[in-house]
Design an enzyme around this catalytic site. Structure first.
Site, PDB file in Angstrom:
ATOM      1  CE  LYS A 165      70.270  70.373  87.618  1.00 44.75           C
ATOM      2  NZ  LYS A 165      71.454  69.518  87.819  1.00 44.75           N
ATOM      3  CB  THR A 166      72.581  65.984  84.324  1.00 46.44           C
ATOM      4  OG1 THR A 166      72.236  66.515  85.609  1.00 46.44           O
ATOM      5  CG2 THR A 166      73.842  65.134  84.456  1.00 46.44           C
ATOM      6  CG  ASP A 181      74.905  70.586  87.618  1.00 49.60           C
ATOM      7  OD1 ASP A 181      73.982  71.291  87.170  1.00 49.60           O
ATOM      8  OD2 ASP A 181      74.736  69.408  88.014  1.00 49.60           O
ATOM      9  CD  GLU A 182      71.600  71.685  90.778  1.00 49.09           C
ATOM     10  OE1 GLU A 182      70.989  72.765  90.748  1.00 49.09           O
ATOM     11  OE2 GLU A 182      71.038  70.583  90.740  1.00 49.09           O
ATOM     12  CD  GLN A 225      64.619  73.388  90.110  1.00 51.06           C
ATOM     13  OE1 GLN A 225      64.587  72.345  90.757  1.00 51.06           O
ATOM     14  NE2 GLN A 225      64.896  73.410  88.814  1.00 51.06           N
ATOM     15  NE  ARG A 253      61.223  68.840  92.600  1.00 51.12           N
ATOM     16  CZ  ARG A 253      62.162  69.092  91.692  1.00 51.12           C
ATOM     17  NH1 ARG A 253      63.108  68.201  91.456  1.00 51.12           N
ATOM     18  NH2 ARG A 253      62.166  70.214  91.002  1.00 51.12           N
TER      19      ARG A 253
END
Length: 672
Positions: A32-33, A218-219, A249, A607
């Site tokens: 995503k970044t 973002d987020e 998330q 993770r």
């Protein structure tokens, strides 16, 4: 730049989207970044957008700095003109320019949490109801929550049906007046005041909308209501709003995040283009499939299913342990075995858990096994104030002449022995060449001390003497339980802490010491109180010698699930897969809270890069007593064909599943 070469097809669609709203549903590990930074580069390079007209918003300064560094590598000096920062830094930037319109000077002060608490405490002392006991932290949390609702305009004061309703309105109004009189704002104001500015001064809103024609967030799943209103107003004119996030998330509902902001994006912007990033670059397919079968049981979510080119990988290991100590030993043994086979560094391993108290058994075992570890998202169990206080009690009961430990607990809980009395008695002990305990015994008849001090000293000396005699022959666990009861430590926590969640967490930590004693006694049947104290003190040498504790550079990470978001590790152990732990007992009454617990489990599972191990126990020590456990519903949601079920210390661990070769990301079946 060759964008088609650098990006996968879905990423390329998101990056090269033209004008209009864009929702990028970026699954775990999907880059995503990368999409945000490449989109900014594309807007500047290909669409010829002025960098000064681009705004990128994220949640931490660290994330903003990382984003800026990536953009600078892609487009060079032009990156300096792009506005990148957090919601609060953006609000501050706007207020510094336009605050006079709201009656504030441009050099207004920002109050941090310490300043806010000090102000609220002052207002409580000045309130007519001050004879009641009010926790400034609870009031401040409610003020913050209420201010966030003001993003929609004036609201009636909330009612909580407790004593705080008596003072909330007065304290809030006084708090706001005091801030204004001091030309100060708090962190909530950095969001709230720009919204008010936009609402009351349309020309300023128009100017800001022209300034930031292209907005990227973002987020987005972690935004609260105020942040949602802030961004919505900024983007309302041009609608060039790109939000990136993953509803699966969203795990911060307890601090105000509203997952509905991302779920309702297409209702807010019916013309929005939706791009799903489903190619995962982190995990094996087995891990992704297992996580999907858990998260799909949440009804309110955007459907997405992650896939990867990294290969199927090993099945997930799931082992059943006898109790939390057996669980910790098995995790330690498996980490050591995997290291021997793969040469992986300690930092390749992480142990994730829902509750901080779960780290106690892990820390104790890792100390014995000499496995270096680092606690992330909380204090090490044996470094917590409560455990250090109670360890000091145990040391004094074992050896009443331990001056250092006695001085730590002499007036905690409070027993009327003030600081001046403690200084006086310490001086008496030094002058006479005796221990502080002997000075306390003599002080019971010292008429120069107040009656309250003499009574407190007498009670303390009697308690230490009785417990010292008791511990000579009593079993270890009974001794520790008696100290917890006689010390009054629980009662002091209940007296001084009003927030029920904080109080329960503190009491759980205190009670966990009894579980630690029970575990020690089981492993060391001949162990006495002195031996248990020595085991607690293993990590204290550096502190007692006056040297700062050094964190190992290569260590196993012990991480709470909330702190694990954004991290990744080749080997992950997710422990405590049991009802009341995951999902946590506090969530069980509300389906929405269980949904967030399921998202928390999903975050933990994703993770893992190469291998995931889940663990649960038949029983756990709770307050020093055995309690039967029930497997987590989340564990039961994973298809059996994806799990290799075992018992703790299974001798067939490697025979049933072969570890992949070191560096083999396809999940090969050959031992290293």
């Amino acid at each position: 730049m060759n964008f088609a070469k650098e990006l996968n097809p879905q990423q390329l669609v998101a990056v090269t989207h033209g004008d209009g709203p864009l929702l990028v549903l970026a699954g775990a590990g999907s880059g995503k970044t990368r999409v945000i930074t490449f989109r900014i580069a594309w807007l500047i390079h290909e669409k010829k957008v002025d960098p000064a007209r681009i705004l990128g918003v994220t949640f931490t300064n660290k994330a903003a700095d990382e984003m800026r560094q990536r953009i600078q590598k892609q487009i060079g000096p032009a990156a300096r003109d792009v506005t990148l920062g957090t919601f609060h830094s953006l609000g501050l930037r706007i207020l510094r320019q336009h605050s006079p319109a709201l009656g504030y000077r441009r050099d207004f002060t920002i109050y941090n949490e310490g300043d806010q608490l000090a102000l609220v405490r002052t207002l409580i002392r000045e309130h007519p109801q001050k004879r009641e006991k009010f926790d400034a932290g609870i009031l401040l949390a409610r003020i913050s929550h209420y201010k966030n609702t003001l993003a929609d305009g004036p609201r009636e004061y909330p009612l909580f049906n407790d004593k705080y309703d008596l003072v909330f309105g007065d304290v809030f109004e006084s708090y706001q007046r005091q801030l204004r009189a001091c030309q100060a704002v708090d962190f909530d104001d950095l969001i709230l005041l720009p919204i008010r500015l936009f609402r009351e001064h349309p020309p300023i809103l128009h100017a800001c909308q022209e300034q930031y024609r292209y907005i990227l967030v973002d987020e987005y799943q972690d935004t609260n209501h105020g942040q949602y209103q802030f961004i919505s107003r900024l983007a309302a004119r041009h609608k060039n709003l790109c939000v990136v996030g993953d509803d699966d998330q969203s795990i911060y509902g307890w601090r105000g995040a509203e997952v509905r902001n991302i779920l309702s994006f297409t209702q807010d912007y019916p013309e929005a283009v939706v791009v799903k990033l489903e190619q995962n670059y982190r995990s094996t397919q087995v891990i992704l499939d297992a996580a999907y079968h858990v998260i799909k049981n949440n009804s309110k979510r955007q459907d997405k299913r992650l896939w990867t080119r990294r290969g199927r990988g090993r099945n997930i290991d799931a082992f059943l342990a006898k109790d939390e100590n057996d669980e910790a030993k098995t995790i330690a043994w498996r980490i050591q075995t995997i290291r021997e086979r793969t040469q992986a560094p300690w930092s390749s391993f992480a142990v994730l858990y829902r509750s901080n108290v779960q780290s106690r058994a892990l820390e104790s075992t890792f100390r014995v096994c000499r496995i270096p570890y680092q606690v992330v998202g909380g204090y090490e169990f044996f470094e917590r104030k409560e455990i250090k206080d109670l360890a000091a009690y145990l040391r004094v009961i074992q050896n009443p002449h331990d001056d250092l430990s006695l001085l730590r607990i002499v007036n905690y809980p409070r027993r009327g022995i003030g600081d001046h009395t403690i200084v006086y008695l310490s001086g008496q002990a030094q002058n006479q060449g005796i221990s502080v305990f002997e000075a306390l015994r003599q002080a019971r008849r010292d008429s120069s001390l107040s009656k309250a001090a003499r009574e407190g000293i007498h009670a303390l000396v009697e308690m230490i003497g009785e417990l010292h005699q008791y511990c000579q022959s009593a079993p270890l666990v009974q001794t520790v339980r008696l100290v917890l009861d006689r010390s009054g430590y629980r009662e002091e926590l209940q007296r001084t802490i009003e927030d029920p969640i904080t109080l329960q967490n503190k009491i759980s930590i205190v009670e966990e010491l009894a579980s630690a004693a029970a575990a020690y006694a089981e492993q060391n049947p001949a162990g006495r109180l002195r031996d248990f104290i020595d085991s607690i003190s293993l990590g204290d040498e550096s502190e007692r010698n006056g040297h700062p504790k050094q964190q190992p550079s290569d260590a196993v990470m012990l991480v709470t699930l909330h702190s694990a978001k954004g991290l990744e590790f080749p080997y992950v152990f997710l422990c405590g897969m049991e009802e009341d732990l995951l999902p946590h007992s506090r969530s069980m009454k509300d389906a929405m809270n269980v949904d967030e617990e399921r998202r928390l489990c999903y975050v933990g599972m994703t993770r893992a890069q190469r291998h995931l191990t889940l663990s649960l126990t038949q029983e756990r020590n709770k307050f020093g007593k055995r309690v039967k456990r029930v497997p987590s519903r989340f564990l039961r949601e994973i298809p059996p064909e994806l799990i290799c079920k075992q018992f703790s210390h299974s001798p067939y661990f490697f025979d049933r599943q072969k570890l992949p070769k070191a560096g083999d990301e396809t999940g090969g079946e050959t031992l290293a």
